[in-house]
Design a protein around this motif. Structure first.
Motif, PDB file in Angstrom:
ATOM      1  N   GLN A   9      16.385   6.050   6.186  1.00 19.13           N
ATOM      2  CA  GLN A   9      15.387   5.006   6.402  1.00 19.13           C
ATOM      3  C   GLN A   9      14.190   5.157   5.457  1.00 19.13           C
ATOM      4  OE1 GLN A   9      14.946   5.554  10.736  1.00 19.13           O
ATOM      5  NE2 GLN A   9      15.733   3.464  10.964  1.00 19.13           N
ATOM      6  N   TYR A  10      13.466   4.056   5.280  1.00 14.51           N
ATOM      7  CA  TYR A  10      12.336   3.995   4.356  1.00 14.51           C
ATOM      8  C   TYR A  10      11.024   3.904   5.127  1.00 14.51           C
ATOM      9  CZ  TYR A  10      16.064   2.662   1.120  1.00 14.51           C
ATOM     10  OH  TYR A  10      17.217   2.636   0.377  1.00 14.51           O
ATOM     11  N   GLU A  11       9.977   4.487   4.531  1.00 12.13           N
ATOM     12  CA  GLU A  11       8.642   4.381   5.141  1.00 12.13           C
ATOM     13  C   GLU A  11       8.042   2.988   4.939  1.00 12.13           C
ATOM     14  OE1 GLU A  11       9.236   8.715   4.985  1.00 12.13           O
ATOM     15  OE2 GLU A  11       9.523   7.147   3.480  1.00 12.13           O
ATOM     16  N   ASN A  14       0.815  -1.220   0.000  1.00  9.03           N
ATOM     17  CA  ASN A  14       0.000   0.000   0.000  1.00  9.03           C
ATOM     18  C   ASN A  14       0.851   1.273   0.000  1.00  9.03           C
ATOM     19  OD1 ASN A  14      -2.378   1.508   0.009  1.00  9.03           O
ATOM     20  ND2 ASN A  14      -2.520   1.515   2.249  1.00  9.03           N
ATOM     21  N   PRO A  15       1.693   1.474  -1.016  1.00  2.10           N
ATOM     22  CA  PRO A  15       2.557   2.665  -1.058  1.00  2.10           C
ATOM     23  C   PRO A  15       1.740   3.950  -1.108  1.00  2.10           C
ATOM     24  CG  PRO A  15       2.529   1.550  -3.189  1.00  2.10           C
ATOM     25  CD  PRO A  15       1.820   0.646  -2.237  1.00  2.10           C
ATOM     26  N   GLN A  16       2.259   4.975  -0.429  1.00  3.59           N
ATOM     27  CA  GLN A  16       1.574   6.263  -0.375  1.00  3.59           C
ATOM     28  C   GLN A  16       2.446   7.339  -1.024  1.00  3.59           C
ATOM     29  OE1 GLN A  16      -1.677   6.539   1.100  1.00  3.59           O
ATOM     30  NE2 GLN A  16      -1.392   4.314   0.886  1.00  3.59           N
ATOM     31  N   ALA A  17       1.806   8.445  -1.399  1.00  2.00           N
ATOM     32  CA  ALA A  17       2.528   9.555  -2.018  1.00  2.00           C
ATOM     33  C   ALA A  17       3.592  10.100  -1.064  1.00  2.00           C
ATOM     34  CB  ALA A  17       1.547  10.664  -2.401  1.00  2.00           C
ATOM     35  N   ASP A  18       4.689  10.543  -1.661  1.00  3.49           N
ATOM     36  CA  ASP A  18       5.776  11.200  -0.924  1.00  3.49           C
ATOM     37  C   ASP A  18       6.497  10.286   0.058  1.00  3.49           C
ATOM     38  OD1 ASP A  18       5.290  13.678  -2.225  1.00  3.49           O
ATOM     39  OD2 ASP A  18       3.639  14.058  -0.832  1.00  3.49           O
ATOM     40  N   GLU A  19       6.435   8.972  -0.181  1.00  7.08           N
ATOM     41  CA  GLU A  19       7.164   8.030   0.666  1.00  7.08           C
ATOM     42  C   GLU A  19       8.403   7.504  -0.058  1.00  7.08           C
ATOM     43  OE1 GLU A  19       3.857   5.980   3.595  1.00  7.08           O
ATOM     44  OE2 GLU A  19       4.322   4.982   1.695  1.00  7.08           O
ATOM     45  N   ASN A  20       9.398   7.126   0.735  1.00 10.54           N
ATOM     46  CA  ASN A  20      10.573   6.427   0.227  1.00 10.54           C
ATOM     47  C   ASN A  20      10.374   4.935   0.472  1.00 10.54           C
ATOM     48  OD1 ASN A  20      12.290   8.767  -0.494  1.00 10.54           O
ATOM     49  ND2 ASN A  20      12.177   9.195   1.705  1.00 10.54           N
ATOM     50  N   ILE A  21      10.513   4.155  -0.604  1.00  9.78           N
ATOM     51  CA  ILE A  21      10.185   2.732  -0.541  1.00  9.78           C
ATOM     52  C   ILE A  21      11.368   1.909  -1.017  1.00  9.78           C
ATOM     53  CG2 ILE A  21       8.673   0.936  -1.454  1.00  9.78           C
ATOM     54  CD1 ILE A  21       6.489   3.070  -1.673  1.00  9.78           C
ATOM     55  N   LEU A  22      11.613   0.788  -0.327  1.00 10.51           N
ATOM     56  CA  LEU A  22      12.656  -0.149  -0.711  1.00 10.51           C
ATOM     57  C   LEU A  22      12.030  -1.474  -1.104  1.00 10.51           C
ATOM     58  CD1 LEU A  22      15.657  -1.052  -0.884  1.00 10.51           C
ATOM     59  CD2 LEU A  22      15.483  -1.693   1.546  1.00 10.51           C
ATOM     60  N   ASP A  23      12.407  -1.963  -2.283  1.00 13.12           N
ATOM     61  CA  ASP A  23      11.987  -3.291  -2.740  1.00 13.12           C
ATOM     62  C   ASP A  23      13.220  -4.184  -2.717  1.00 13.12           C
ATOM     63  OD1 ASP A  23      10.985  -5.546  -3.922  1.00 13.12           O
ATOM     64  OD2 ASP A  23      10.338  -4.590  -5.790  1.00 13.12           O
ATOM     65  N   CYS A  24      13.290  -5.060  -1.707  1.00 15.19           N
ATOM     66  CA  CYS A  24      14.448  -5.949  -1.561  1.00 15.19           C
ATOM     67  C   CYS A  24      14.297  -7.195  -2.425  1.00 15.19           C
ATOM     68  CB  CYS A  24      14.585  -6.397  -0.102  1.00 15.19           C
ATOM     69  SG  CYS A  24      15.229  -5.132   0.980  1.00 15.19           S
ATOM     70  N   GLN A  62      16.512  -0.579   8.539  1.00 12.45           N
ATOM     71  CA  GLN A  62      16.349   0.424   7.487  1.00 12.45           C
ATOM     72  C   GLN A  62      14.931   1.000   7.442  1.00 12.45           C
ATOM     73  OE1 GLN A  62      18.333  -2.714   4.793  1.00 12.45           O
ATOM     74  NE2 GLN A  62      18.611  -0.816   3.686  1.00 12.45           N
ATOM     75  N   LEU A  63      14.042   0.450   8.272  1.00 12.37           N
ATOM     76  CA  LEU A  63      12.648   0.882   8.295  1.00 12.37           C
ATOM     77  C   LEU A  63      12.453   1.962   9.351  1.00 12.37           C
ATOM     78  CD1 LEU A  63       9.766   0.231   7.146  1.00 12.37           C
ATOM     79  CD2 LEU A  63       9.491  -1.317   9.114  1.00 12.37           C
TER      80      LEU A  63
END
Length: 438
Positions: free
Chosen positions: A320-322, A247-257, A368-369
């Motif tokens: 860190q990522y959201e 559920n990604p949200q706008a203006d977030e930093n996301i990591l896909d491992c 990292q979260l």
């Protein structure tokens, strides 16, 4: 008898035997060796070759049982490949629509292409005995052999899911359908459905997948409308749930491992094009190229990093990522129906190694979260030790980790959601959503 390239049709049997030898004796994956064998073939022959190889891999235990009954002693050295040719003959006679005459005569003829002419008489005699004794209609000696699974995996599933075992085994043998995910950044779902219908391509919709479609028949997906234009991606329905659950949200930093081949990363962008950043992490440089290829075709952009998720100090910038998606390295037992070579390449001893690696990566990426952030743990496995037992261990040893139970299993002692092969036509998958206390 020759095809349009002038190759002997019997060579297809030889090609199949060679691929089976590479997988079962040399430990190569079908993804490595099958495309090489198909490279110079026309589409119909490519499909036939894959059908034969995958068919043998699906039914290998019973084929090996028949072989042991009819072959006095194992073949060795350069003649070992003949055993794989004989099992290919059994598969044609027992499970395919190939005529008995073609199954015998052209399988025997393949000995010439394999440089095993001395084996022609043996192959012929064994296949004819198989027909004469009607062995294809004899019951398998036990349930494990009938299941098509190796002993170690059958026993694990029997212990984990005793009441579901029969249905689970059946579903693992059924061919998986092709799922598509419409790229809504390029085309509307209604427009893509119309494009498929205009080409008389039959499909189903899924009530749980807004942009997912299931093709009624297998096909070369590169020939579907809009492939080169990036109108769709090939992605199983279970894998399509990852981006929705994260559920990604706008203006977030996301990591896909462990992101390759990038399907889940692309889906995140399609669901939420206004994210601040998405980083796709992949340890294998070659597989990381696949991520870029998918980005290019679908028209997406994100940061790709070649790095080891278990060793963040080698690549992480300490920001860190959201949200983090951890599609962890696993046994891939949930996608055996799609890739039947997995059950013969994977060994029982591999599971303990994978479980330890998953623990290491979970611990590494948790740091990292951001506090208040969300981590989605995913595998394409159906083994408890990689899934709910792994998450239970992590929760009991991580004080700031909270289980999000919004799509949890019914049982409180089994955190997360286990999807079994065949559930709503999906592959086997596992998800657990973890929240980091603020």
């Amino acid at each position: 008898m020759k095809n349009h390239k002038g190759r002997q049709v019997a060579n297809l049997r030889a090609d199949a035997a060679k691929v089976l030898f590479q997988i079962l004796e040399e430990g190569q994956s079908a993804r490595e060796c099958l495309p090489l064998a198909q490279a110079q073939l026309k589409d119909q022959d490519k499909a036939w070759l894959q059908e034969m190889v995958y068919g043998v891999l699906r039914h290998l235990p019973i084929l090996q049982f028949w072989l042991r009954q009819l072959l006095d002693k194992p073949l060795k050295n350069r003649f070992k490949i003949t055993e794989h040719l004989i099992m290919l003959g059994f598969y044609q006679l027992a499970f395919s629509r190939v005529s008995q005459h073609a199954a015998v005569s052209e399988t025997v003829a393949a000995c010439q292409s394999l440089n095993t002419l001395a084996m022609k008489g043996l192959v012929n005699a064994i296949l004819r005995t198989f027909i004469r004794e009607d062995m294809a209609n004899q019951a398998a000696p036990n349930e494990q052999i009938a299941s098509g699974l190796p002993k170690w995996l059958y026993k694990k599933l029997e212990n984990a899911y005793p009441t579901q075992l029969a249905q689970l085994v059946d579903n693992m043998q059924i061919k998986a359908p092709i799922w598509l995910r419409v790229n809504t950044q390029k085309i509307t779902i209604a427009e893509f459905k119309q494009a498929l219908s205009a080409e008389n391509i039959e499909f189903q919709t899924s009530e749980n997948h807004i942009s997912g479609l299931i093709l009624a028949k297998g096909c070369d997906v590169t020939t579907l409308p809009g492939f080169a234009l990036g109108w769709f991606a090939v992605q199983d329905g279970a894998a399509q749930l990852a981006a929705e659950y994260l559920n990604p949200q706008a203006d977030e930093n996301i990591l896909d491992c462990c992101a390759a081949p990038g399907g889940k990363t692309c889906h995140m962008i399609e669901l939420q094009p206004n994210v601040k950043s998405i980083t796709a992490l992949e340890v294998d440089a070659y597989r990381a190229q696949r991520i870029q290829e998918n980005f290019d075709r679908l028209g997406h952009k994100a940061t790709i990093i070649v790095g080891d998720a278990s060793q963040p100090n080698s690549w992480w910038d300490n920001k860190q990522y959201e949200r983090i998606l951890l599609d962890a390295p696993c046994s891939a037992t949930g996608i055996i129906r799609r890739h039947p070579d997995i059950k013969w390449l994977r060994k029982a001893k591999d599971i303990e190694v994978l479980v330890e690696l998953q623990k290491q990566i979970l611990a590494a990426v948790w740091s990292q979260l951001k506090p208040g952030g969300t981590l989605l743990y995913a595998t394409c496995s159906i083994l408890p030790e990689e899934n709910h037992l792994q998450i239970s261990h992590f929760l009991s040893n991580t004080s700031d980790a909270i289980l999000d139970t919004s799509f949890n299993n019914d049982s409180v002692d089994k955190p997360g959601r286990q999807i079994f092969p065949g559930d709503q036509q999906m592959d086997g998958f596992y998800y657990a959503r973890l929240l980091k206390s603020a």
